[in-house]
Design a protein around this motif. Structure first.
Motif, short mmCIF file in Angstrom:
data_model
loop_
_atom_site.label_atom_id
_atom_site.label_comp_id
_atom_site.label_asym_id
_atom_site.label_seq_id
_atom_site.Cartn_x
_atom_site.Cartn_y
_atom_site.Cartn_z
N THR A 1 0.71 -1.33 -0.09
CA THR A 1 -0.12 0.12 -0.12
C THR A 1 1.00 1.11 0.09
N ARG A 2 2.22 1.18 0.47
CA ARG A 2 3.19 2.36 0.63
C ARG A 2 3.30 2.66 -0.90
N GLU A 3 3.70 1.32 -1.58
CA GLU A 3 4.18 1.48 -3.00
C GLU A 3 3.00 2.08 -3.92
N PHE A 4 1.94 1.76 -3.71
CA PHE A 4 0.85 2.04 -4.57
C PHE A 4 0.43 3.43 -4.09
N HIS A 5 0.47 3.96 -3.05
CA HIS A 5 0.40 5.53 -2.65
C HIS A 5 1.42 6.24 -3.62
N ARG A 6 2.47 5.77 -3.40
CA ARG A 6 3.75 6.43 -4.29
C ARG A 6 3.21 6.78 -5.68
N MET A 7 2.77 5.59 -6.22
CA MET A 7 2.78 5.53 -7.83
C MET A 7 1.28 6.40 -8.19
N LEU A 8 0.16 6.39 -7.21
CA LEU A 8 -0.88 7.05 -7.66
C LEU A 8 -1.03 8.33 -7.69
N ARG A 9 -1.64 9.07 -8.44
CA ARG A 9 -1.73 10.38 -8.52
C ARG A 9 -3.10 10.88 -7.68
N PRO A 10 -2.83 12.05 -7.23
CA PRO A 10 -3.76 12.68 -6.11
C PRO A 10 -5.45 12.38 -6.65
N GLY A 11 -6.34 11.99 -5.79
CA GLY A 11 -7.56 11.44 -6.14
C GLY A 11 -7.62 10.07 -7.03
N GLY A 12 -6.55 9.30 -7.34
CA GLY A 12 -6.39 8.03 -7.84
C GLY A 12 -7.01 6.95 -6.87
#
Length: 260
Positions: free
Chosen positions: A124-135
Motif C-alpha cells: 500500500t505504501r508503494e501504491f500510494h507512491r504510484m497513484l496520482r492525487p484522487g487516484g
C-alpha cells in the motif's frame, strides 16, 4: 514439477490459467470505472500481480489511455505478453512491494486475485507512491459460488476422499478479504473505501472446466501429483457427456482513494 511446486508459484500452470480461468463480472468493472476521477479515455491504468492479464485485458478493452501490467512470475508474464499481442498493454517484471514504475504514474491501480500474496504495508505504501492525487487502488477477486450448482458441490466434496484434511477455501472468500475493509480504512495511505460485488454465470465447455482445475496451485501442492491426477480423472468422468458446465462466479472488489 508438480510435486515440488510451492504455494503461490504458478510456473508451468500459466497456459491453463490464461486459457481457462474466467473473466470478472463486467458490471463490477463498470462500477469501478465510474468511481475514477477522470473520463475513461484519460485514465492511466496499472495492474499489479497481473498474472496472464485476464483482468488487464478487460480494462484495456474499455479504452483507457494506457495499460501497464506488472507480474513477478516469468512464466505467467510470458503467457500474458503472448495473449495480449495486439493489445496496447506494456508488460514489466516487478512485485507489489517493488513495482519499478515511476512515482505518480497512474490514476487507477489494481490487483486482481493476487493481493493476498502481497505484504499489505509495503504494497500500500508503494501504491500510494504510484497513484496520482484522487487516484484509486482496487483489490478484487473472482471466487466460485459452487453452492448454487449441485454437480460442482459433489466434485468439490470428492477432494476430501483424497485427503481428509484438505484446505479448500477460495482466497476471494477468506483470509485478507475478511478484514480488508477495516485494514484499508486504517491505512495511512487510503480513504473512501468502497466494497461491491456482482455475480456472473459462465457456461464452460468440459475442456475449459478441466483446464481451470489444472491451473489451480493450492490443490497441486496439497495433494501431490498422483492424487491430483486422480482428482482430474474423477472430474473428467463426472462431466462426461455434458456439453456445458454452468459455473457461477462472485466478483468481489474493494476500491480505496489515495490520501493526499
Amino acid at each position: 514439477m508438480t510435486q515440488t511446486l510451492k504455494a503461490g508459484d504458478f510456473t508451468g500452470l500459466a497456459t491453463d490459467y490464461s486459457q481457462h480461468r474466467p473473466d470478472y463480472a463486467p458490471s463490477v468493472l463498470d462500477a469501478l470505472l465510474g468511481m475514477l476521477p477522470k473520463p475513461v479515455d484519460r485514465i492511466d491504468f496499472v495492474d499489479v500481480g497481473a498474472g496472464t492479464g485476464i483482468w488487464t485485458r478487460m480494462v484495456s478493452a474499455r479504452g483507457v489511455n494506457s495499460s501497464t501490467a506488472v507480474e513477478p512470475n516469468d512464466d505467467m508474464r510470458a503467457n500474458g505478453e503472448r495473449d495480449s499481442a495486439g493489445a496496447p498493454i506494456a508488460w514489466y517484471a516487478g512485485s507489489a512491494e517493488t513495482t519499478g514504475l515511476a512515482t505518480g504514474c497512474c490514476d487507477w491501480l489494481t490487483m486482481a486475485s493476487s493481493f493476498h500474496w502481497a505484504d499489505f504495508d509495503a504494497a500500500t505504501r508503494e501504491f500510494h507512491r504510484m497513484l496520482r492525487p484522487g487516484g484509486r487502488f482496487t483489490a478484487l477477486w473472482n471466487p466460485r459460488l459452487i453452492e448454487v450448482n449441485p454437480l460442482l458441490v459433489e466434485i468439490e466434496a470428492h477432494l476430501a476422499t483424497l485427503r481428509s484434511d484438505i484446505k479448500r477455501v477460495s482466497s476471494g472468500r477468506s483470509g485478507i478479504t475478511e478484514t480488508l475493509t477495516e485494514q484499508l480504512w486504517a491505512s495511512p495511505y487510503f480513504e473512501d473505501v468502497v466494497y461491491l460485488e456482482g455475480r456472473h454465470v459462465i457456461a464452460m465447455t468440459p475442456q475449459r472446466y478441466l483446464g481451470a482445475w489444472r491451473s489451480v496451485n493450492d490443490l497441486r501442492v496439497q495433494l501431490g501429483a498422483e492424487k491430483f491426477d486422480a482428482f482430474l480423472s474423477f472430474v473428467e468422468q463426472r462431466i462426461a457427456g455434458l456439453d456445458v458446465i454452468e459455473a457461477t462466479y462472485l466478483t468481489r472488489a474493494w476500491s480505496a482513494k489515495r490520501k493526499g
